[in-house]
Each structure stands twice: as C-alpha cells, then as structure tokens.
Design an enzyme around this catalytic site. Structure first.
Site, short mmCIF file in Angstrom:
data_model
loop_
_atom_site.label_atom_id
_atom_site.label_comp_id
_atom_site.label_asym_id
_atom_site.label_seq_id
_atom_site.Cartn_x
_atom_site.Cartn_y
_atom_site.Cartn_z
CB CYS B 139 17.00 14.14 10.40
SG CYS B 139 17.07 12.54 11.20
CB CYS B 349 -17.27 -9.10 -0.50
SG CYS B 349 -15.82 -8.83 -1.54
CB CYS B 352 -13.89 -7.72 -7.79
SG CYS B 352 -15.23 -8.93 -7.82
CB CYS B 356 -14.58 -3.76 -12.23
SG CYS B 356 -14.12 -3.93 -13.96
CB CYS B 382 -6.61 -2.28 -14.53
SG CYS B 382 -8.02 -2.55 -13.43
CB CYS B 385 -10.77 -7.11 -9.66
SG CYS B 385 -9.70 -7.89 -10.89
#
Lengths: 438, 433
Positions: B139, B349, B352, B356, B382, B385
């Site tokens: 703790c 959307c 990505c 990127c 990597c 995305c």
C-alpha cells in the site's frame, strides 16, 4: 368541449383542453446533461467528417460534439454559431436524417447515428441564455438593406452586422422569422423559440428591423438600391401552387402553409378549426406538418395523398414515419381530379397514377375520399419579383448590380432552413468583400 | 464446462478468482455475499497490530478516471488498512471459515517492521484456521508514511527480513504482496523468495493523482482542499501488472515461484491473460467495486468456455505465454507485416488516415468516396491504425511471406534475425568466417 373528433365539418375544440397541451409538446425533448454526455461519447471525431460535408452550413460537428463531451457546451455552441447563427432552430427543424445524421459513420455501421441534431440543440439551448457570443467589428459606415426576415435574411443581416456594416431588415409580416415563425410544425419549435432566437440574434447590434414593410407595396428595389450600398433579397416563395383540379374554390379548401401559419400564431389551439376528414395533397414536409397537426388538433381521419411513388416524396422517411405514427394515412400514386361539394368541400376524387418514363400518367381507375377540409401542399412558388430581377426555373436568376439573393427564392440547394442560412451567410460575405473592395 | 478448481500452495478453491485484500473483503457481511456469488477465495482486508484501530479520512477515499459513457477505467484510493478492531475481524474470519470450508481464505497483514509485532499478530490469527497469510508490502499511501506497506516493499532487504520472520513464526503458507512503485520488480520478488515466501502476489496499487480539481486547485480525491497521492487500480493498470508478472515469471532467479496475479482484472479474458503469464490464481477488486460481486459469474463462465473451446485444462493454460515474453533485442527484425484495411468492415470514419497522416508514416491513402487504403511502400506496420480504428478486426496486420520483397525497403523478407546480429549494432559480432 362541445365538439369531438366526430363532429362533422370544420370545427374547433374537438379535444379536451389538456390534450392540446400534450399533443403540441416538444416532439423530441431536449437532452439533459447526462444524456448529452452519453450521446456525445458516441462520436468518433472522424477525419474530414461526412456529417460536416453534408451540413449545408458546414458546421464543424466533430469539434462541437467533442466540446460537449469535455464539458464545454458554450464553446460547442460558438462552434455551431460561427457557421450557422440559426443553429438553434436548425437543430430542431433540420431533416438531420437526410443530412448530417444520414451520413454519420455510425449510421452506416450500426443504423444508429450520433444524435447530432439533439446535441446541437443541447449546446445552443445551454449557451443562448448566456447572451450573444459575437461582437461587431468596427462600424464601416456601409449600409445594407435586407428584404425578408426569414432564415436567409437574418443570417445575412447578422453576418453583415458582425462585419461592421449597418443593416436594415424589411419584413412584410408583423413578426420576423419567416418560416421559422410561420412555417414549421408547432411541436418542432415550442415555447416561442423562433422569436427568442431572433431577439438573441439581434443582440449583435447594428440591425434595424422594420416589420410590416413589403417590397413592391411599401418600398421598391430601385429605392433600396439608391439608399443602400447593397441589397439582399431573401423573399422566399410567397405563392402557393394550385391543384389545377376542379372545385378548388369550394369552402374548406385552403393552403397548408396558411393552416400552419394560423396554427403557429394561435394563442389558444382549441379555437382553431379543423375538419373531421382532412385530406392533404402533396408530398413534402409542409404536407406532413399540416397532416400531423390536423390529427393533433383532433381530426378523425387525415390522409396525405401524393401523386408519385413513395420514394419520390420530398418528406423524408423519418417524417413519413412520424406522420403514420400519429395516425395519418399516406396514399401514393394518386392525383386529385376534383373537389366535390355544393358550396363546401365534401370529398375529393382522385385518379390512380403511374410514374413512367414519359412522366406521370393518370389511370382510368378513380376513388373518392371524404373530405370536409382539403389542404394544398404541392409546393410554393416565387412571386412578387421586383423590377430588374429575373427568374429561371422558379428561382431568381439575374439581379441588378449590388443586389444579392438567397434562401428559397434563390437557386442552389434544397429549400431548407439550413440552406437558407448558408446562402444568407455567404451572400453577406460576398457583399462584404465587394463593399470592402477586397 | 472446464474444471476451474485450483490448488495454489495447497490452498484449494473452486475457481482461481479471489477477491483481493481491499474494501470488499473488510467484513463478514461482504465476504459472505462474495462467496454466495461464487468467488473462489478472498484475501481478507489487511489487519494491523492490536491496539487503537486505524483511522480513515472522513471525506472521499476514491478518485476515478473514466472512459466513454463514464465507464470506470481507473480507481484510486487513500483508504488505509482495516479500521475495525482486530478482535472483531478475527471473530468474523473464524465465523466465515466455519461456513465456507471449500473457499480460499487468506489474511492480509501489515504491522510495524519489528519481529515482535509480526510474531504477535501471527499468533493472534492462528486459530482462525485461515489458509494462509499475505504480507502487505504494497500500500503506497498513509501506512507507508509510518514505515509500513510500500515503505517495506521498496526495500528488498526488509522484504526478506520480514518474510523470514513470518516463515519462522508461522506454518501458514506465506504470500508476499509486491508494490509496483519500484524500478525493477524482480528485486523484491527475489528478496521474498530468499526470505522463504511461498508465493508473491502483484501488483498492489500505483502511486497516483487521478485528477486536479480546476475550481479548488486540489488533487482528487480532495479532503478539505488538500489531496494526497493514492493507490491506482482498475483496468488502466492491467498492462503494468502483466509486465511485472511476466518479469518475475521469466526471470531465472524467480521462475517457478507461484504468483497470484493482481491488477485490473475486469473480464475472464484479463484473468486468462494473467494465468497464461504464469499466475496460479488471480485477484480482483475494482471490477467488484464497480459492478458488485455477481460479476464473478462472467469470469467463471468465460474462462470455462475459453478452455473448452481450446480443449485445454487450466493447468495447461498456466504459464503458456511465458516462453514468448522476451527482450526487444531478440525480436525478429525480418518479420515484416503490412496493415490491411478490410473494405467490407470499414465505416469510413478516417481515423486511421488522420492518425497515420498526421502522426505516423503517411502510409494510408484517402481515395474518392472515402475509401482508405494502405500504401505498402510506406507502411512500417506500426499498428497505430489498428489501435485507433473503432471497428475491431477491420484493420489487420498481415505478415509478408518469406522470400517476398518489402515494397518499402526493397529487401527480401528473410529468415529470423535479431538486433544482436544486426550490422548496425556496434556490439554485434560478425559470424565467424
């Protein structure tokens, strides 16, 4: 209550008093803080967001929703208003299902878009009581006349005022707002919102509003051009298309837009007369608004009759569903032949139609609908054009120097409040560029 | 349904899901309800030395971090060890023990760092018939300021010393609970082992301030305008815990030392991951504090279903991922992958693309109609995305076949080769000629 939905003819007071209140409540209630957070959390903050592209005023929707999600609704409202000063009413009346929400990636993915319209209302409702968010630029000394205090005229006047110009708005009706005040269904703009929004908009300063002044009757375009540095025409579509069917002059036959305007201006809905059997002819949002409100006023049977196939109805599927959920029947592919009656309408005879490559064709088979009230909603048209202004395809085509036009009277885009706002705003920017010699 | 029964240091429980020493295990009432709900065991909230009970603050004890829809991602607390009289706790532990013979019942302990104190408390708990003790060296708040908790856990010598006392004065299995607030978790684990610990449990909570109140300018949770760091737990700490568990599981010095895994276990999947990294049991807390004890039913059904689908026993799962945890220098530099966007699943959307284009390698193209495609000649695989895509498995990492040419580097994908032999590594030794 002396009358009921079964009372024949056109009668008022068909419902108990409290039912009017219930029927004309906000049809889509405001989101509370928690609901707004939950709804805002669903936004993906898309790159080059489709919703933004679909919005005629190009509101930065992902940004304003993120601002709501992070607890800064006032900043969200400012994001909205910087593109669309009438964002409050647009949040209520925009057919979002065919605009921003229709292209929301979550609509595509799940059939359940981010509730952009309701979030926009949340932000603007939150921030409106806090005062006007913009300040005028240094006065330029230039004066611009705006004809028509509808969405286009107001948006134009506001942007001009913001840029430092002095604006005088001429409105033929007793109150400003145009279709926001006289046109849309009552349950979409409750609590005197349209007027409150105009009052709030005028807080920018530099805008003088002259109600009850009509172009062509009280003033001429030539006079305006002489006295002002620029003129903006946002005169809308003042004429109503006729059915070109027999019996249109019978008592009980009227324009849906007038029916809606009367309803919007009524202080006591129980005094508004409505038929027992109402037939609305047309396929747009005016038809839906008139039909639904007839039902809400206590009409027993309300039918929308549209001459073409359902897919061609200008009213969105959402609007159609709203109508049918309120008990309105929608008949497609039928055109009115004549209104039947001695002195007053009793029925309408229709012919079935077929939508073919050569246009609409009337079929030999007919049917008759009982009707003590017939509402025309087959579109409005451009009337009262001032000298020097020409029209083409029902819209203003050319205008003299220093005269701009926008909104329903002008070409470009659909006849929507939000389109009118965009056109008014853009006209203001164009006028500004010209006046500033930019 | 897979058999989840567990034997950890000879302590049997019907499943490996224990409740960690924390507020949910502070009294008989809660523990009864936990066992009724199906938890396999509990570690009773830490008992202190006999005497005037510990006092807690009378303002907020918890702070939190939330995700979308106010989903609790992290919880922080400044509560101390039990503030109930020792005898009350002992009586209740005995009572629970009598009714629940098939469950694991462990007592967490924290007393001052002297032999007498430990000898004394061990004697006092002897006749509870608890299955074992867990030494709270973890703790990080309050008690640490008094030389206990993480103040002990941060000094391996103290861990070893106290563990030795405990093993000397008690026959009970001894689990040493470790603090993550240390640079190298292997050192305290080794110390515990040297002291004779039967097992380690980890992680305890992480030093944290969950937020700063921007009206009062005080850290949260705030007590009368002031705040103190608390211990952070919940889903947010799981990655930290997994790494520390793995470090101990794969270290030569501590390999084979039984581990009870703790840290953000929220679903059966989290539990399975801890077990795959070598944990004999897992301890949970925040998930119960968020959803109530019933949530264990999902842990049980989920782990069973998973084992059934894999045709694996719990023992076969245990430690199965340990051999695959390695050092960076041994990763295969000739493993070449490329992101692939499944157009069927893509909802357009563009996240990505934004990620990127703005922050990575400009390896995603945005075509007409918002069609997003990967540029293989730019993609370094990597994975960003994949991580920002809202649709699971819409973007995948596809390994390139051996012998094919990486369009980014123009190099042929070759056999396994790592940094130790890479020409750019100044320490690499060329192969003998």
């Amino acid at each position: 209550m002396s009358n009921s939905p079964l009372t024949p003819g056109i009668a008022s007071g068909r419902l108990p008093a409290e039912e009017y209140d219930r029927n004309f409540l906000d049809h889509l209630p405001a989101l509370d803080v928690h609901e707004a957070r939950v709804a805002a959390d669903r936004c993906y903050f898309c790159h080059d967001a489709p919703c933004m592209t679909a919005c005629p005023t190009s509101i930065d929707i992902p940004l304003f929703i993120r601002q709501i999600a992070t607890g800064t609704a006032e900043a969200a409202a400012k994001t909205i208003w910087s593109q669309n000063i009438l964002g409050g009413i647009c949040a209520r009346v925009c057919p979002t299902e065919t605009l921003c929400e229709g292209v929301c990636v979550r609509e595509v993915a799940e059939g359940k878009p981010v509730e952009i319209g309701r979030l926009q209302r949340f932000a603007t409702d939150f921030a409106m009581p806090k005062g006007h968010p913009f300040q005028r630029a240094t006065p330029t000394g230039r004066r611009v006349a705006v004809v028509g205090a509808g969405p286009a005229g107001l948006a134009c006047a506001h942007r001009l005022a913001m840029l430092g110009h002095d604006v005088v708005v001429f409105e033929r009706r007793p109150r400003p707002g145009g279709l926001n005040e006289y046109g849309i269904a009552s349950y979409k703009s409750t609590g005197g919102f349209a007027q409150a929004e105009v009052d709030w908009l005028l807080q920018i300063g530099g805008i003088e509003l002259r109600n009850g002044v009509e172009l062509g009757r009280d003033i001429t375009l030539a006079e305006l051009r002489q006295s002002y540095d620029a003129v903006f025409l946002g005169i809308g579509l003042q004429g109503v298309n006729l059915l070109s069917a027999g019996g249109e002059d019978l008592e009980g036959v009227s324009n849906a837009v007038d029916f809606i305007a009367d309803l919007r201006q009524a202080n006591d809905l129980s005094t508004l007369p409505v038929g027992r059997d109402v037939v609305v002819i047309g396929g747009g949002m005016t038809a839906v608004d008139a039909a639904v409100q007839s039902r809400l006023l206590g009409a027993e049977n309300v039918t929308i009759v549209y001459r073409r196939v359902q897919a061609k109805m200008a009213a969105s599927e959402h609007e159609q569903d709203h109508a049918t959920s309120k008990g309105v029947r929608i008949i497609h592919n039928a055109a009115p032949l004549r209104v039947i009656g001695e002195t007053r309408a009793e029925a309408v005879e229709f012919a079935y139609t077929e939508d073919g490559p050569d246009g609409l064709r009337l079929l030999p088979e007919t049917f008759t609908l009982k009707a003590d009230q017939v509402l025309r909603a087959i579109g409005q048209r451009l009337t009262g054009l001032p000298d020097g202004v020409t029209a083409k395809g029902g819209k203003i085509d050319t205008a003299p120097a220093q005269v701009w036009a926008g909104g329903d009277c002008a070409a470009g885009g659909e006849d929507l409040t939000v389109t009118a706002v965009a056109e008014g705003r853009d006209a203001a920017l164009s006028i500004h560029r010209q006046l500033s010699g930019l | 349904m897979a058999d989840l029964s567990t034997n950890f240091l000879g302590i049997r429980s019907p499943n490996p899901f224990w409740l960690a020493s924390a507020p949910p295990t502070d009294k008989e009432y809660n523990v009864e309800r936990a066992f009724e709900a199906g938890w396999g065991g509990v570690v009773w909230k830490t008992l202190g030395a006999d005497g005037p009970p510990v006092v807690n603050v009378n303002g907020p004890r918890y702070g939190a971090v939330w995700g979308a829809d106010r989903r609790l991602l992290g919880l922080n607390n400044i509560e101390l060890i039990t503030d109930r009289p020792l005898q009350v706790n002992l009586d209740e532990i005995k009572s629970v023990r009598r009714r629940w013979r098939d469950r694991a019942l462990i007592i967490s302990l924290m007393v001052p760092c002297d032999e007498e104190s430990w000898k004394d408390i061990l004697k006092k708990i002897e006749d509870t018939e608890a299955d074992g003790v867990e030494l709270n060296f973890g703790c990080p708040h309050g008690m640490a300021e008094r030389g206990m908790g993480s103040a002990v856990g941060q000094v391996p010598d103290y861990i070893e010393m106290v563990t030795r006392w405990v093993k000397q004065h008690s026959r009970m299995p001894c689990i040493v609970k470790l603090t993550p607030n240390i640079t190298d978790i292997r050192l305290p684990a080794e110390a515990a082992k040297r002291g004779g610990a039967d097992a380690v449990s980890l992680i305890n909570t992480v030093n944290s301030i969950t937020s700063v109140n921007l009206d009062t300018f005080s850290p949260e949770p705030m007590i009368d305008g002031k705040g103190s760091h608390g211990g952070y737990c919940g889903p947010a700490v799981k990655p930290i815990a997994l790494n520390m568990v793995a470090e101990i599981a794969r270290s030569r010095e501590t390999a084979g030392l039984p581990i009870s895994g703790i840290g953000g276990v929220t679903t059966w999947r989290d539990a399975a991951e801890f077990i795959a990294l070598g944990c004999g049991t897992v301890q949970a807390c925040t998930v119960a504090m968020t959803y109530g004890f019933k949530v264990v039913q999902e842990l049980i059904s989920g782990l069973s279903e998973y084992l059934d689908e894999k045709g694996m026993t719990l023992d076969e799962l245990r430690g199965r991922a340990v051999p695959n945890v390695t050092d960076w220098q041994y990763l295969n530099l000739n493993y070449v992958a490329k992101a692939h966007i499944n157009q069927e699943d893509c909802i357009k959307c563009g996240r990505c693309y934004a990620a990127c284009e703005d922050t990575s390698h400009q390896a995603i193209a945005m075509g007409p109609g918002r069609v997003f495609t990967v540029k293989d000649d730019e993609c370094v695989a990597c994975n960003l995305c994949v991580n920002v895509c809202p649709v699971e498995n819409c973007i995948t990492m596809e390994p390139m076949a051996k012998g094919s040419v990486d369009p980014r580097t123009g190099l042929v994908v070759g056999d396994y080769a790592n940094w130790t032999t890479h020409p750019n590594n100044p320490s690499s030794r060329p192969a003998a000629e």
